[in-house]
Design a protein around this motif. Structure first.
Motif, PDB file in Angstrom:
ATOM      1  N   VAL A 354       0.862  -1.180   0.000  1.00 50.67           N
ATOM      2  CA  VAL A 354       0.000   0.000   0.000  1.00 50.67           C
ATOM      3  C   VAL A 354       0.899   1.230   0.000  1.00 50.67           C
ATOM      4  O   VAL A 354       2.115   1.132   0.176  1.00 50.67           O
ATOM      5  N   THR A 355       0.286   2.378  -0.175  1.00 51.69           N
ATOM      6  CA  THR A 355       1.016   3.641  -0.100  1.00 51.69           C
ATOM      7  C   THR A 355       0.506   4.421   1.099  1.00 51.69           C
ATOM      8  O   THR A 355      -0.695   4.638   1.232  1.00 51.69           O
ATOM      9  N   LEU A 356       1.416   4.798   1.974  1.00 55.58           N
ATOM     10  CA  LEU A 356       1.058   5.642   3.100  1.00 55.58           C
ATOM     11  C   LEU A 356       1.273   7.097   2.677  1.00 55.58           C
ATOM     12  O   LEU A 356       2.389   7.501   2.379  1.00 55.58           O
ATOM     13  N   ARG A 357       0.173   7.846   2.616  1.00 56.58           N
ATOM     14  CA  ARG A 357       0.245   9.254   2.223  1.00 56.58           C
ATOM     15  C   ARG A 357      -0.008  10.132   3.443  1.00 56.58           C
ATOM     16  O   ARG A 357      -0.814   9.787   4.306  1.00 56.58           O
ATOM     17  N   VAL A 358       0.683  11.251   3.493  1.00 57.79           N
ATOM     18  CA  VAL A 358       0.488  12.224   4.560  1.00 57.79           C
ATOM     19  C   VAL A 358       0.263  13.587   3.915  1.00 57.79           C
ATOM     20  O   VAL A 358       1.079  14.049   3.116  1.00 57.79           O
TER      21      VAL A 358
END
Length: 537
Positions: A354-358
């Motif tokens: 998955v991609t962790l976006r902030v």
């Protein structure tokens, strides 16, 4: 209730990307009906993207009255949204989703109808209004921009979560009142992004049962989204609002807003807006935010503060806080914690990527102006979220990896201070530090992303008691240390080429501080390798 016009359930206003890579706009209803065929939601700015996801999450929780437990979550993850529940919900609340007109326009305060509207540009956070400085734009109040309804709708949602502070219109004389910045300005909004929009929504859908105090003790059985409340917001602002439920917090009306609609070429537009203080959340209640990570700060790490993004330095520096469990309200977001629980119970595969976006917005010292927006992305394997529970001691290793980068960066900054003290000439350390920082911090991001990927792959496929796995773990972190050292060397070399000095004394001073910098770099690298060996040993 008299109907309005431009239904946010049906009209195309949410920008999406399909699985084939095409851009489109959909209403809320079609977003959910097609969520498994959509790749993602992408707004015109990080704050719009973050705010739209919060809105959709609140809608998901209220439509499905959950997910109330792990089994309910797994059913939704596998089957997709319940179309029957979605249809029934839309019928019941249809009149609450009119953007313009009607007795209760969406996310707005109709009581402001007697107040003279300001230019519609006030909705868009990077446009100039009144005395505010700007991020990109140079619009002034004499300009009267007319916004398409879909643009106004997106920024209406963004304003409720990310509006700047400062003086706002007030319905009482003298007509102006100071407001706190909206709560989204005080933390980085964390979002786990999956392969489809439905996966993304479910990865960020916490276990939601207000009657049992889930999530985060927000246990008001009457929790509801803003459009479900018995009536629209009152005119009087609530300066000490408290979170009384998760969907109430996701759709907190931090501003009382009223849009003024017009038709242009037969299409709805917005040519004016009133923005007044609404429900303003105190910083002390930020620990009720499930999409925020928290870290220790201050003397003896005694204070817990939300993780925020910084210019240049990147979200990867907070990998420990974003990914690893903490204690006493310190550590990863509740959304990430719930995903870790799903992995532990085999509802999700450890090998899933998955991609962790902030997403973040930084205000200037004048809280009425935006300094910058940020959106950072870290690709991870879900195995990283359960590494500690599986016996992998990666938490202190990531801590040491970030500590090394910070110490080397501090050493480069100290080198410039030493140069100034030694040379005692007109010297702008901030200008030189900006030059060095731009050639140091951004160049570490790719290496750290590779470290996260490789460690996640190792955790997903090997056991921690495998000696070969421990050797591989050591190799990965030693390689990161070498990457930091090379990056610092390159940045330093570039600075020396740019500012070589043109008089003997200056050349000697440069040589001296370079020698000190390289010595400190070597020392920091040696300490780091020792710490890595200690933890893995």
């Amino acid at each position: 209730m008299s109907p309005g016009y431009y239904s946010l359930l049906d009209e195309p206003w949410i920008p999406v990307v399909t699985k084939s890579g095409e851009s489109a706009r959909l209403g809320i209803s079609d977003v959910f009906r097609e969520a498994r065929e959509l790749r993602c939601v992408r707004g015109e700015s990080p704050v719009v993207t973050a705010a739209l996801h919060r809105l959709l999450l609140a809608f998901l929780h209220r439509v499905h009255r959950g997910p109330a437990d792990g089994e309910h979550w797994a059913a939704l993850w596998n089957k997709g949204p319940c179309i029957t529940s979605l249809t029934q919900y839309e019928v019941k609340h249809r009149n609450a989703f009119w953007l313009l007109g009607g007795e209760r326009p969406f996310f707005q305060c109709p009581g402001l109808s007697e107040v003279q509207p300001k230019p519609a540009s006030q909705l868009i956070l990077h446009r100039a209004t009144g005395n505010n400085t700007t991020l990109f734009d140079h619009t002034v109040d004499t300009d009267r921009p007319v916004l398409p309804a879909d643009v106004a709708a997106r920024w209406l949602v963004a304003v409720q979560a990310f509006d700047t502070g400062g003086i706002k219109t007030f319905y009482k004389a003298p007509g102006r009142k100071s407001a706190k910045p909206a709560h989204g300005n005080f933390f980085g909004t964390v979002l786990l992004e999956g392969g489809t929009l439905w996966e993304t929504l479910m990865l960020n859908a916490v276990i939601y049962d207000p009657g049992k105090g889930l999530p985060l003790g927000l246990g008001d059985p009457g929790d509801c989204a803003v459009w479900e409340r018995e009536g629209p917001p009152g005119l009087e602002p609530d300066e000490n609002a408290r979170p009384r439920g998760w969907t109430r917090l996701l759709t907190l009306p931090s501003r009382n807003v009223l849009l003024h609609g017009v038709e242009k070429d037969g299409v709805p537009h917005v040519d004016g807006v009133v923005i007044s203080p609404g429900e303003q959340l105190d910083k002390e209640h930020l620990t009720s935010e499930a999409m925020a990570a928290f870290r220790k700060s201050g003397a003896r790490q005694a204070t817990t503060v939300p993780v925020q993004l910084e210019m240049l330095r990147g979200a990867w520096r907070h990998a420990d806080d974003l990914l690893n469990p903490g204690q006493n309200e310190h550590g990863r977001p509740v959304t990430v914690e719930d995903v870790a629980t799903h992995v532990e119970h085999d509802r999700l595969s450890m090998t899933k990527e998955v991609t962790l976006r902030v997403f973040g917005q930084k205000l200037m010292s004048n809280p009425g102006a935006v300094e910058y927006w940020s959106e950072e992305a870290l690709p991870i394997k879900l195995a990283l979220l359960v590494a500690q529970d599986r016996g992998w001691g990666v938490k202190p290793l990531f801590g040491q990896a970030v500590k090394l980068a910070d110490e080397v960066g501090t050493g480069l900054q100290q080198m410039l201070r030493t140069y100034r003290e030694e040379f005692r000439a007109k010297f702008e350390p901030h200008k030189h530090w900006s030059f060095l920082a731009e050639r140091y911090w951004p160049f570490l991001e790719t290496g750290f992303a590779r470290l996260l990927h490789d460690v996640g792959d190792l955790v997903a496929h090997r056991e921690p008691d495998d000696p070969g796995a421990q050797d591989e773990l050591r190799r990965l972190f030693v390689e990161w240390g070498e990457n930091v050292r090379r990056t610092a060397d390159d940045a330093l070399h570039t600075w020396l080429d740019r500012y070589p000095g043109d008089v003997p004394r200056q050349i000697r001073t440069v040589a001296k501080v370079e020698m000190i910098a390289r010595s400190n770099l070597k020392k920091a690298s040696g300490v780091y390798k020792h710490e890595i060996d200690q933890y893995i040993g």
